[in-house]
Design a protein around this motif. Sequence first.
Motif, mmCIF file in Angstrom:
data_model
loop_
_atom_site.group_PDB
_atom_site.id
_atom_site.type_symbol
_atom_site.label_atom_id
_atom_site.label_comp_id
_atom_site.label_asym_id
_atom_site.label_seq_id
_atom_site.Cartn_x
_atom_site.Cartn_y
_atom_site.Cartn_z
ATOM 1 N N TYR A 101 0.730 -1.277 -0.025
ATOM 2 C CA TYR A 101 -0.015 0.102 0.032
ATOM 3 C C TYR A 101 0.916 1.371 0.032
ATOM 4 O O TYR A 101 1.585 1.703 1.089
ATOM 5 N N LYS A 105 -0.397 7.146 -1.298
ATOM 6 C CA LYS A 105 -1.628 6.775 -1.437
ATOM 7 C C LYS A 105 -2.164 6.693 -0.084
ATOM 8 O O LYS A 105 -3.575 7.025 0.131
ATOM 9 N N LEU A 106 -1.828 6.161 0.784
ATOM 10 C CA LEU A 106 -2.228 5.614 2.367
ATOM 11 C C LEU A 106 -2.673 7.210 2.762
ATOM 12 O O LEU A 106 -3.641 7.236 3.570
ATOM 13 N N ASP A 109 -5.352 8.862 0.963
ATOM 14 C CA ASP A 109 -6.857 8.251 1.256
ATOM 15 C C ASP A 109 -7.540 8.583 2.653
ATOM 16 O O ASP A 109 -8.599 8.567 2.817
ATOM 17 N N HIS A 110 -6.395 8.940 3.636
ATOM 18 C CA HIS A 110 -6.864 8.993 4.979
ATOM 19 C C HIS A 110 -6.792 10.351 5.577
ATOM 20 O O HIS A 110 -6.469 10.728 6.807
ATOM 21 N N VAL A 314 4.048 -0.474 4.232
ATOM 22 C CA VAL A 314 2.565 -0.660 4.390
ATOM 23 C C VAL A 314 2.183 -1.936 3.482
ATOM 24 O O VAL A 314 2.319 -1.966 2.534
ATOM 25 N N GLN A 316 -0.633 -4.703 2.245
ATOM 26 C CA GLN A 316 -2.160 -4.720 1.955
ATOM 27 C C GLN A 316 -2.829 -5.756 2.390
ATOM 28 O O GLN A 316 -2.166 -6.700 3.121
ATOM 29 N N ASP A 320 -9.441 -1.506 7.151
ATOM 30 C CA ASP A 320 -9.157 -0.164 7.023
ATOM 31 C C ASP A 320 -9.006 0.806 8.146
ATOM 32 O O ASP A 320 -8.181 1.824 8.095
ATOM 33 N N TYR A 323 -5.362 1.092 8.692
ATOM 34 C CA TYR A 323 -4.705 1.957 7.969
ATOM 35 C C TYR A 323 -4.717 3.518 8.442
ATOM 36 O O TYR A 323 -3.892 4.343 8.132
ATOM 37 N N ALA A 327 -1.624 5.758 9.119
ATOM 38 C CA ALA A 327 -1.342 7.214 8.733
ATOM 39 C C ALA A 327 -1.058 8.086 9.867
ATOM 40 O O ALA A 327 -0.118 9.000 9.754
#
Length: 439
Positions: A101, A105-106, A109-110, A314, A316, A320, A323, A327
């Motif tokens: 991951y 992007k992690l 996304d958060h 990280v 996959q 969620d 994750y 973050a």
Amino acid sequence: MTRIFSASAIALIASLGAANAATDIQWWHAMGGELGAKLEDIVKGFNESQDEYKVVPSYKGNYVETMTSAIAAFRAKQQPAIVQVFEVGTGTMIAAEGAVYPVYKLMADHGSDFDPDAYLPAVAGYYTDTDGNMLSMPFNSSTPIMYYNKTVFEKAGLDPENPPKTWAEMEEASKKIVDSGAAKCGFTTGWVSWIQTENFSAWHNVPIGTLENGFGGLDARLTVNGPEQVRHWGNLKKWADEGLYKYAGPLGGDNAQPMFYGQECAMMMNSSGSRASVVENAKDFDLGFAMLPYYDDVEGAPQNSIIGGATLWVLQGRPDEEYKGVAEFFKYLSSPEVQADWHQFSGYLPITTAAYELSQEQGYYDENPGADTAIKQITLNTPTPNSKGLRFGNYVQVRTIIDEEFEAMLGGSKDAQGALDAVVERGNKLLEDFQAANQ
């Protein structure tokens, strides 16, 4: 009198307990001893700073063992959320599609604030893709520097405040040290692969492979048998035969340090991440720090050194909610206060400019002369395609080949050209296998 709770009441109590329980986040790492204890302190600080998440660190052995364990766990669908992987595992991790991951992007996304420009360019560049996206979170980044014994220098009639800057000066100083009896050998080194081959090449702005040392794609191949590398390996053989240089074994770090601590060798090239250990163990003599030596007739030298150490990847396949916590944890890890403290304790680089500036403001470098040697060296010049690092698959095995061929050269069965030609031939077979398996 016995009270009997209804099923709905029990469910309510259970749900309240679950709501109050922190989400566990597994972090597999490779830091033992004092560094491992410090890592646990950092984790404790994060866990106590909030109550939603609990990072659970687990020591899994050395870098190779930790990476191997994580791969096996992923295949068994029992992987941790975070795994610490050393820098030469980067190519392998990038090729593991569906397993990783990416950090950029992690964080996006958060909704976590994340600015890759906040990191030192030589650190960030190693772990970004061709579009500049950061794939893993820098944590313990190091670069090799030279440690030297000022007391031995004085005994040999050398200026303790003027360590060798070039390899010609290294040879001259080593001869004086040995001839005077001040020490049995001039210098030793950890990690012939990382320091005397990979960093040597970057420091002299020469490539070790095609396609920008592997950054350009899986079809990159090794070219580490160039004239400058051959010259240097040949000199190391000559200096070993003359007793000026003492080989410390395949990895070198664990063996080189006792030679230096025991004042058998007056100089040692090793990781800046060893600083805390070196300072602790070098109490019988005055300790000095210097940049790596270079050949002053090579155009572009010195350029900049490259990093070692590791980053946090990280994986996959986790919920969620974990994750979200990862973050937050990464945001905490990158804070100037945490990074400055980690840097000052360990000798690893402050991975962000803010952490470096905070250390300056705190007077750390004034109180600890030489502690900024690694930072000055790795930021000496803007990294070039030859000096931003390397990214080859199967490179852990390539390093084993480098060690084997270096030992063959020291043993006299091959000259420097033959040994490095063998590194290229054997190493490229591994790169071909990796390309075939990952295209």
